[in-house]
Design an enzyme around this catalytic site. Structure first.
Site, PDB file in Angstrom:
ATOM      1  N   ASP A   1       0.814  -1.213   0.000  1.00 27.54           N
ATOM      2  CA  ASP A   1       0.000   0.000   0.000  1.00 27.54           C
ATOM      3  C   ASP A   1       0.853   1.272   0.000  1.00 27.54           C
ATOM      4  O   ASP A   1       0.373   2.349  -0.363  1.00 27.54           O
ATOM      5  CB  ASP A   1      -0.924   0.008   1.221  1.00 27.54           C
ATOM      6  CG  ASP A   1      -0.167  -0.106   2.537  1.00 27.54           C
ATOM      7  OD1 ASP A   1       0.594  -1.086   2.695  1.00 27.54           O
ATOM      8  OD2 ASP A   1      -0.328   0.761   3.414  1.00 27.54           O
TER       9      ASP A   1
ATOM     10  N   TYR B   1      10.888   3.547   1.207  1.00 32.55           N
ATOM     11  CA  TYR B   1      10.363   2.193   1.057  1.00 32.55           C
ATOM     12  C   TYR B   1       9.323   2.145  -0.061  1.00 32.55           C
ATOM     13  O   TYR B   1       9.370   1.290  -0.954  1.00 32.55           O
ATOM     14  CB  TYR B   1       9.750   1.731   2.375  1.00 32.55           C
ATOM     15  CG  TYR B   1       8.952   0.454   2.285  1.00 32.55           C
ATOM     16  CD1 TYR B   1       9.573  -0.763   2.025  1.00 32.55           C
ATOM     17  CD2 TYR B   1       7.562   0.468   2.462  1.00 32.55           C
ATOM     18  CE1 TYR B   1       8.838  -1.937   1.937  1.00 32.55           C
ATOM     19  CE2 TYR B   1       6.822  -0.701   2.384  1.00 32.55           C
ATOM     20  CZ  TYR B   1       7.463  -1.901   2.122  1.00 32.55           C
ATOM     21  OH  TYR B   1       6.729  -3.054   2.028  1.00 32.55           O
TER      22      TYR B   1
END
Length: 298
Positions: free
Chosen positions: A111, A134
């Site tokens: 997500d 990330y």
């Protein structure tokens, strides 16, 4: 024809459960990241070649499910080069090797590729916009995999917990024994996902793509059904432990500053998953109860 699965990152949280749910009549090879470094081009090429050959010799359909990832979200802010190697370059090497040997690839993503400012569940085709190192490296991995090999599918998930590895559920269970009261953020919304349910969904998808009956859409979302906050998730963990959920107190993200920004809203829509004929993952609260009842967590 039965499946053969190669699972890089096979000793991690998701890899552990992929091994558990894989069909017994097939073959599963789940090397750890130490045993198969996906950033090593020669190692990846050799591993996929030998796996594909062995699978086909046994009349099995080979599929690679990439569960290897750099998941230290905060550390990635100061170690983006390493995160990029594992989350982007490594998956690209896997995709190239899979292309060479005509092996489907399922690549697990996150997500965090979205900005986290949505107000409705994100669809696979919604505009991305990661706000962390990330997230940027995971998005780069998606793009490289899909550009490299047409028989690649990206499966985004979120808030994963399970029997293997550290996770939020285990942390809450540990802190419940150490503290009388916990403060947990209540302004970040997502969908907790039991790794065992996710693994089952990935195996179902693997069977379809191996038989060349897979969904035409190459990016899918798979999470537990419904949504909650981290505070709501923590309260549910306390309830499953037979403890008073009111020991968990809500707080804001600003009360716990971290190096990497967290998405305020990261609910992923499962519509495309269901339209592809895949079984929806069960509601997150039901899954959590089952995970505790079966002893899978904490």
């Amino acid at each position: 024809m039965a499946l053969a699965l190669l699972v890089p990152g096979g000793r991690g949280q998701l890899g552990h459960d992929l091994v558990a749910v894989a069909p017994s009549e097939g073959l599963v090879h789940a090397p750890s990241s130490a045993e198969l470094d996906i950033t090593d081009a020669q190692a990846v090429s050799d591993a996929v070649a030998s796996f594909a050959c062995a699978a086909r010799d046994d009349s099995l359909r080979p599929v690679v499910v990439n569960a290897a990832a750099y998941t230290a979200v905060d550390a990635a802010e100061s170690d983006e080069d390493r995160a990029f190697l594992v989350n982007a370059k490594g998956p690209e090497l896997l995709a190239a090797a899979c292309r060479e040997h005509d092996v489907p690839l399922l690549h697990v993503s996150t997500d965090y590729v979205f900005p986290g400012d949505g107000t409705r569940p994100y669809e696979p085709d919604d505009e991305t916009g990661p706000r962390s190192a990330y997230g940027r490296t995971k998005l780069a991995g998606e793009q490289r995999v899909l550009a490299c090999w047409e028989r690649s599918w990206v499966v985004r998930t979120a808030w994963v917990y399970g029997a293997g590895g550290p996770n939020f559920v285990k942390t809450m269970a540990r802190l419940a024994n150490e503290r009388d009261q916990l403060s947990v953020v209540d302004d970040q919304i997502g969908s907790p996902t039991w790794a065992l349910d996710l693994a089952g969904g990935l195996v179902e998808l693997a069977a379809l793509v191996a038989a060349r009956r897979g969904p035409a859409r190459r990016v899918l979302h798979a999470t537990g059904g419904g949504e909650t906050t981290w505070c709501g998730f923590a309260k549910a963990v306390f309830a499953e432990l037979g403890l008073d959920p009111e020991r968990v107190k809500p707080c804001g993200t600003a009360d716990f500053p971290r190096p990497a920004p967290r998405p305020a809203y990261s609910v992923l829509s499962g519509r495309a998953w269901q339209e592809a004929g895949l079984t929806p993952l069960r509601p997150w609260r039901e899954a959590l109860s089952t995970a505790f009842a079966t002893g899978a967590v904490p």
